[in-house]
Design a protein around this motif. Structure first.
Motif, short mmCIF file in Angstrom:
data_model
loop_
_atom_site.label_atom_id
_atom_site.label_comp_id
_atom_site.label_asym_id
_atom_site.label_seq_id
_atom_site.Cartn_x
_atom_site.Cartn_y
_atom_site.Cartn_z
N GLU A 1 47.23 29.97 50.76
CA GLU A 1 45.85 30.38 51.01
C GLU A 1 45.46 31.42 49.96
N LEU A 2 44.30 31.24 49.33
CA LEU A 2 43.83 32.16 48.30
C LEU A 2 42.93 33.26 48.86
N ILE A 3 42.36 33.02 50.05
CA ILE A 3 41.46 34.00 50.65
C ILE A 3 42.24 35.30 50.90
N GLY A 4 41.64 36.40 50.44
CA GLY A 4 42.26 37.70 50.59
C GLY A 4 42.95 38.20 49.34
N LEU A 5 43.15 37.32 48.35
CA LEU A 5 43.83 37.75 47.13
C LEU A 5 42.85 38.37 46.14
N PRO A 6 43.25 39.44 45.48
CA PRO A 6 42.44 39.97 44.37
C PRO A 6 42.46 38.96 43.23
N VAL A 7 41.32 38.79 42.56
CA VAL A 7 41.19 37.79 41.50
C VAL A 7 40.27 38.30 40.41
N ARG A 8 40.48 37.80 39.21
CA ARG A 8 39.60 38.10 38.07
C ARG A 8 39.39 36.81 37.29
N VAL A 9 38.16 36.57 36.84
CA VAL A 9 37.86 35.45 35.96
C VAL A 9 38.24 35.88 34.54
N THR A 10 39.20 35.17 33.93
CA THR A 10 39.67 35.56 32.60
C THR A 10 39.10 34.67 31.50
N ALA A 11 38.63 33.49 31.84
CA ALA A 11 37.98 32.59 30.88
C ALA A 11 37.07 31.65 31.66
N SER A 12 35.98 31.25 31.02
CA SER A 12 35.04 30.37 31.69
C SER A 12 34.17 29.65 30.68
N SER A 13 33.71 28.47 31.05
CA SER A 13 32.76 27.76 30.21
C SER A 13 31.43 28.50 30.16
N ASP A 14 31.18 29.37 31.13
CA ASP A 14 30.00 30.25 31.14
C ASP A 14 30.47 31.67 30.84
N PRO A 15 30.23 32.18 29.63
CA PRO A 15 30.72 33.51 29.25
C PRO A 15 30.25 34.64 30.17
N ASN A 16 29.16 34.44 30.90
CA ASN A 16 28.67 35.47 31.82
C ASN A 16 29.60 35.67 33.02
N ARG A 17 30.47 34.72 33.29
CA ARG A 17 31.39 34.83 34.43
C ARG A 17 32.68 35.58 34.08
N VAL A 18 33.03 35.65 32.79
CA VAL A 18 34.27 36.30 32.37
C VAL A 18 34.22 37.78 32.77
N GLY A 19 35.28 38.23 33.43
CA GLY A 19 35.36 39.62 33.87
C GLY A 19 34.97 39.85 35.31
N ILE A 20 34.38 38.85 35.97
CA ILE A 20 34.06 38.99 37.39
C ILE A 20 35.37 39.18 38.13
N ASP A 21 35.43 40.20 38.97
CA ASP A 21 36.64 40.42 39.75
C ASP A 21 36.30 40.94 41.13
N GLY A 22 37.25 40.79 42.02
CA GLY A 22 37.08 41.21 43.41
C GLY A 22 38.12 40.53 44.26
N THR A 23 37.74 40.19 45.48
CA THR A 23 38.64 39.55 46.44
C THR A 23 38.08 38.19 46.83
N VAL A 24 38.94 37.18 46.88
CA VAL A 24 38.51 35.85 47.32
C VAL A 24 38.18 35.94 48.81
N VAL A 25 36.95 35.56 49.17
CA VAL A 25 36.52 35.60 50.58
C VAL A 25 36.25 34.21 51.15
N ASP A 26 36.14 33.21 50.28
CA ASP A 26 35.93 31.84 50.76
C ASP A 26 36.32 30.89 49.64
N GLU A 27 36.63 29.65 50.03
CA GLU A 27 37.01 28.63 49.07
C GLU A 27 36.52 27.29 49.55
#
Length: 120
Positions: free
Chosen positions: A12-38
């Motif tokens: 289960e990924l919900i509850g894990l800290p996560v960071r976007v490290t690469a993306s096809s949309d450069p505006n998403r790179v660096g988004i971080d927090g906790t997974v709350v839904d999938e």
């Protein structure tokens, strides 16, 4: 099955800290927090400024693992670097980078099958 860098995508990924490290949309790179839904094709990340729904395809995620498995993995030298983010508790962690395409499935199906992890 214990949560470890090798078994992350089978859990289960919900509850894990996560960071976007690469993306096809450069505006998403660096988004971080906790997974709350999938969903089959997205992760919802709770940030300090609110929720962000991020598509799995075309995105690379770095997850933090904060349990005993992380400490033993870190001692074995199998993880990259300590992970700190808005969703992190500051505890000793292992970090695992996963291409979002490896997460493309219904969460329940992925966790039941145990998944196979391509990580670094």
């Amino acid at each position: 099955m214990t949560l470890s860098p090798e078994t992350l995508i089978g859990h289960e990924l919900i509850g894990l800290p996560v960071r976007v490290t690469a993306s096809s949309d450069p505006n998403r790179v660096g988004i971080d927090g906790t997974v709350v839904d999938e969903t089959t094709s997205t992760l919802v990340i709770q940030r300090q400024s609110g929720e962000a729904q991020i598509p799995k395809a075309g995105t690379e995620f770095r997850f933090a693992i904060t349990d005993e498995a992380a400490a033993s993995a870190k001692g074995a030298g199998t993880v990259s670097q300590p992970f700190e983010s808005a969703g992190s508790t500051g505890e000793v962690t292992a970090s695992v980078t996963v291409d979002g395409t490896h997460l493309l499935s219904r969460p329940a199906r992925r966790t039941v099958s145990g998944g196979r992890l391509q990580w670094r």
